[in-house]
Design an enzyme around this catalytic site. Structure first.
Site, short mmCIF file in Angstrom:
data_model
loop_
_atom_site.label_atom_id
_atom_site.label_comp_id
_atom_site.label_asym_id
_atom_site.label_seq_id
_atom_site.Cartn_x
_atom_site.Cartn_y
_atom_site.Cartn_z
N SER A 174 0.84 -0.84 -0.05
CA SER A 174 0.00 0.09 0.12
C SER A 174 1.02 0.95 -0.24
O SER A 174 1.71 1.53 0.03
CB SER A 174 -0.66 -0.34 0.87
OG SER A 174 -0.38 0.85 2.47
N ASP A 175 -0.14 2.66 -0.25
CA ASP A 175 1.28 4.26 0.25
C ASP A 175 0.75 3.83 1.26
O ASP A 175 0.03 3.45 1.77
CB ASP A 175 0.68 5.06 -1.12
CG ASP A 175 1.67 5.97 -0.88
OD1 ASP A 175 1.27 6.46 -2.40
OD2 ASP A 175 2.26 6.20 -0.71
N TRP A 176 1.37 4.78 1.63
CA TRP A 176 1.96 5.39 2.43
C TRP A 176 0.11 5.47 3.33
O TRP A 176 0.10 6.37 3.40
CB TRP A 176 2.63 6.85 3.18
CG TRP A 176 2.48 7.05 4.35
CD1 TRP A 176 2.18 6.99 6.11
CD2 TRP A 176 4.15 7.05 5.37
NE1 TRP A 176 2.22 8.00 6.44
CE2 TRP A 176 3.73 7.97 6.97
CE3 TRP A 176 5.73 6.74 4.80
CZ2 TRP A 176 4.57 7.93 7.43
CZ3 TRP A 176 6.75 7.47 5.61
CH2 TRP A 176 5.88 7.48 7.46
N GLY A 177 -0.25 4.38 4.72
CA GLY A 177 -1.60 5.11 5.06
C GLY A 177 -2.61 4.81 4.11
O GLY A 177 -3.56 5.06 4.95
N ALA A 178 -2.50 4.56 3.11
CA ALA A 178 -3.53 3.70 2.43
C ALA A 178 -4.56 3.04 2.72
O ALA A 178 -5.63 3.06 1.81
CB ALA A 178 -3.16 3.33 0.94
#
Ligand code: GLC
Length: 718
Positions: A268-272
């Site tokens: 995932s992207d950061w915090g996605a």
């Protein structure tokens, strides 16, 4: 390690250990950390305990071998099964030797240079202990208000696809040999999918388009990276057809894993993962975790939805443990492919000498060459360029002295290593008087007065201006694509002096150049050239290098014209097909339809003549490819590189087709008066496109070829 060994480890793991492998944290959470690492997203309170970090599977954003070896060493002391950590970070256009921003790499139209940049980046990053880079970013971009256009290679899916594959090859080499080839790094293509289409260019904004548009323009470059072997894919922050990409089972399982045959790690992207709740398609973190795992997201970056919920979701039967096992196995396979079970340090402990390659003279020389080839000459009235090195130069402007020339996503680089324009010019020109400015945003009267003063005695004014690095990149969208307003009074004051003005523009996005272009005799688009910026600029201005970059993204006439891109549709009332007096056509009252500078535009110090466009046939079929040849001659007296571009138009399709589509390009070097015949081969496959039902096929009919500025020909698909 053989797969059976991995399966034995998996069988031995507790649920808690399995869930831990799916967690990625910044270095600050680990024993042995020396820094907090690269923070590129929100840092909500995460409640990470020592026990949790001893189970986590990977680290993002660590920068040095000392730190990564220390963290790994401490971690393995408490790892029950001896599963090593894997270290990932954003090495986007270089590790310590910083290359031009990727948009500038796109402007080279040179896939060999792109591959070389990635290869050098991998050598340095792996010498520092990294094993995965979050690159290439291949999001197609058409809106320069978006700060991350600097990270893309532009507006065309074919150019982006060629560049994406080159970056992956440069990073990974032979992807089956990553365990023994310690100088290669795993690539992570991002952001899947269509993050570059954020509405209004506003960061993290909604993306909305037809499925056909998604497949036709936005997906090909990701697929090219995957076909080149990218070991990882990163999810995008945005929704795709209304569903957050990170929890989008159709996008990730049907499109990415089935159609594109990607079987690697999806991160995932950061915090996605947690942001699925903000999108409103998950009521809580547990639902976000469920949706993401069902979408086959293997690693959750910097949030703890998996950590806090997966065990309960499996215990109550909501999620099958098999989904967890497949994610863990992909992570174990990645670590195994990198050879980490045999050597968690990939040779760093036994060969610390490797770190000597970092910022080596060879790497800097490559950065200088690539930077010069990425620059685009947009204007050169009366051949004011190149400048004789004996000329008295007034080097002025906010980018004259600064070393802030690395651009966004260069956090591992150090501006102190960068060659400023001042240093570069001093090295090549006899007399350079300098008057800079402390900021790109605020230029004082006194600074302008000093610029004017040094300009009075000069033969030529070199005006170095533009954006600061942090005006583009992530979370740096702007609503008006102009220079910082403070720079226009400076431009006017210098223009009034009446001496030749050579402008060198530093920027991370296409800009509306009105107010600058007409007051410059020459305008060189330098982008953010990286560590060797000043030397590359001086190489171009002195003529040591003949500028040969071409725009990978259109420069809009003004913000109101966005989106503007070369491969647009005809519309039912194309202005250029009707008579000039006709009012009821697709046009504006206040600006032209054409961008200020077109995709593919770029001047040279020499001239090239295109002749003898010949086709091997006037038909093409599924069994008979078509060869297209053109002869290019350097008709000037300076050697130069030229990018020969082949565009095709499908004159009649089942959907409205673009006015032109890039299908091939080749960069050639020609000595004065030298000619070269370039031959491209196209096949029926090159003529396929997506129909409304997403059928990908060609139809018989007529096509038009365009090469150079005026050569055209037609052929028919039978
Ligand atoms: C950022 C970016 C992504 C990057 C990641 C890790 O938010 O969107 O491109 O790789 O976080 O730094």
């Amino acid at each position: 390690m053989k797969r059976a060994g991995l399966e034995a480890i998996l069988a031995d793991m507790t649920i808690s250990e399995k869930v831990g492998q799916l967690l990625q944290l910044a270095p600050m959470f680990y024993k042995g950390t020396l820094t907090e690492g690269e923070i590129t997203g929100p840092m909500a309170e995460m409640g990470i305990t020592q026990e949790v970090s001893e189970r986590a599977g990977s680290v993002l954003g660590s920068a040095t071998a000392a730190e990564m070896m220390a963290i790994q060493e401490e971690y393995l002391k408490t790892s029950r099964l001896g599963i090593p950590l894997i270290f990932m970070a954003d090495v986007v256009h270089g590790y310590k030797t910083i290359f031009p921003i990727p948009l500038a790499i796109g402007a080279t139209w040179d896939v060999a240079l792109a591959e070389r940049m990635a290869d050098i980046s991998a050598r340095e990053a792996t010498a520092a202990g990294l094993q995965v880079t979050f690159s290439p970013m291949v999001d197609l971009v058409r809106d320069p208000r978006w700060g991350r256009v600097m990270e893309s290679t532009g507006e065309d899916s074919y150019l982006n696809s060629e560049m994406a594959a080159s970056f992956v090859r440069g990073y990974q080499g032979d992807a089956t040999k990553l365990a023994e080839n310690h100088e290669k790094i795993a690539a992570c293509v991002k952001h899947f999918a269509a993050y570059g289409a954020a509405e209004a260019g506003r960061e993290y904004n909604t993306v909305d388009m037809s499925m056909r548009e998604l497949y036709q323009h936005y997906l090909p470059a990701y697929e090219a990276a995957i076909q080149a072997g990218s070991k990882l894919v990163m999810t995008a922050f945005n929704v795709v057809d209304g569903v957050p990409a990170t929890g989008n089972e159709w996008l990730m399982r049907d499109v990415l894993r089935k159609e594109m045959r990607f079987d690697g790690v999806l991160i995932s992207d950061w915090g996605a993962v947690k942001e699925i709740v903000n999108h409103g398609t998950a009521g809580n973190a547990a639902e976000a975790a469920e949706q993401s795992l069902r979408a086959s997201v293997d690693i959750e970056m910097m949030t703890t939805c998996y950590l806090e919920n997966l065990e309960a979701l499996i215990a109550d039967g909501t999620v099958a443990v098999g989904l967890l096992d497949e994610a863990v196995m992909r992570i174990l396979e990645l670590k195994n492919d990198m050879g980490l079970f045999e050597d968690p340090y990939r040779g760093l402990k036994t060969n610390p000498e490797r770190q000597k390659v970092i910022l080596s003279a060879e790497h800097r020389a490559a950065a200088r060459e690539i930077a010069a080839d990425s620059m685009v000459l947009l204007k050169n009235e009366h051949a004011v360029l190149p400048l004789a090195t004996e000329k008295r130069v007034a080097l002025v402007g906010p980018l004259a002295k600064t070393q802030d020339v690395l651009g966004a996503w260069s956090w591992l680089g150090d501006t102190r290593d960068a060659v400023s324009v001042e240093d570069g010019m001093f090295a090549q020109f006899d007399t350079v008087d300098v008057a800079g400015a402390a900021s790109t945003e605020h230029i004082t009267e006194a600074e302008i007065a000093e610029m004017v003063r040094v300009a009075q005695n000069a033969d030529v004014i070199v005006l170095a201006l533009g954006e600061a690095s942090n005006r583009s990149g992530e979370a740096n969208s702007i609503a008006t694509i102009r220079l910082p307003e403070a720079q226009y009074s400076m431009i006017d004051a210098l223009h009034k002096i009446g001496k030749p003005v050579v402008t060198v523009l530093f920027n991370g996005r296409p800009l509306d150049l009105h107010g600058l272009l007409e007051k410059s005799d020459a305008l060189l688009e330098a982008w953010f050239p990286g560590t060797e910026a000043g030397n590359a600029v001086a190489d171009i201005l002195s003529g040591k290098v003949n500028p040969n970059g071409k725009l990978p993204m259109s420069f809009p006439y003004t913000t109101g014209q966005i989106p503007v891109y070369y491969n647009h549709l005809s519309t039912g009332r194309p202005a250029d097909a009707a008579d000039a007096q006709e009012h009821y056509v697709s046009h504006y009252l206040d600006i032209p339809n054409q961008p200020l500078f077109d995709f593919g535009f770029g001047l040279s110090y020499t001239t090239f003549d295109y002749r003898h466009l010949t086709l091997s046939s006037d038909t093409i079929s599924i069994n008979q490819p078509l060869n297209i040849s053109v002869t290019v001659k350097n008709t000037g007296n300076i050697a130069g590189k030229e990018t020969v571009m082949l565009y095709i138009q499908d004159l009649v399709g089942k959907v409205s087709r673009p006015r032109k589509e890039l299908k091939r390009f080749e960069k050639i070097m020609l000595a004065p008066n030298e000619s070269q015949t370039v031959t491209f081969q196209i096949t029926e496959e090159d003529l396929r496109y997506y129909k409304p039902n997403l059928d990908f096929s060609s139809d018989p009919g007529d096509f038009k070829i365009t090469i150079g500025t005026h050569l055209e020909a037609k052929f028919c698909l039978v």
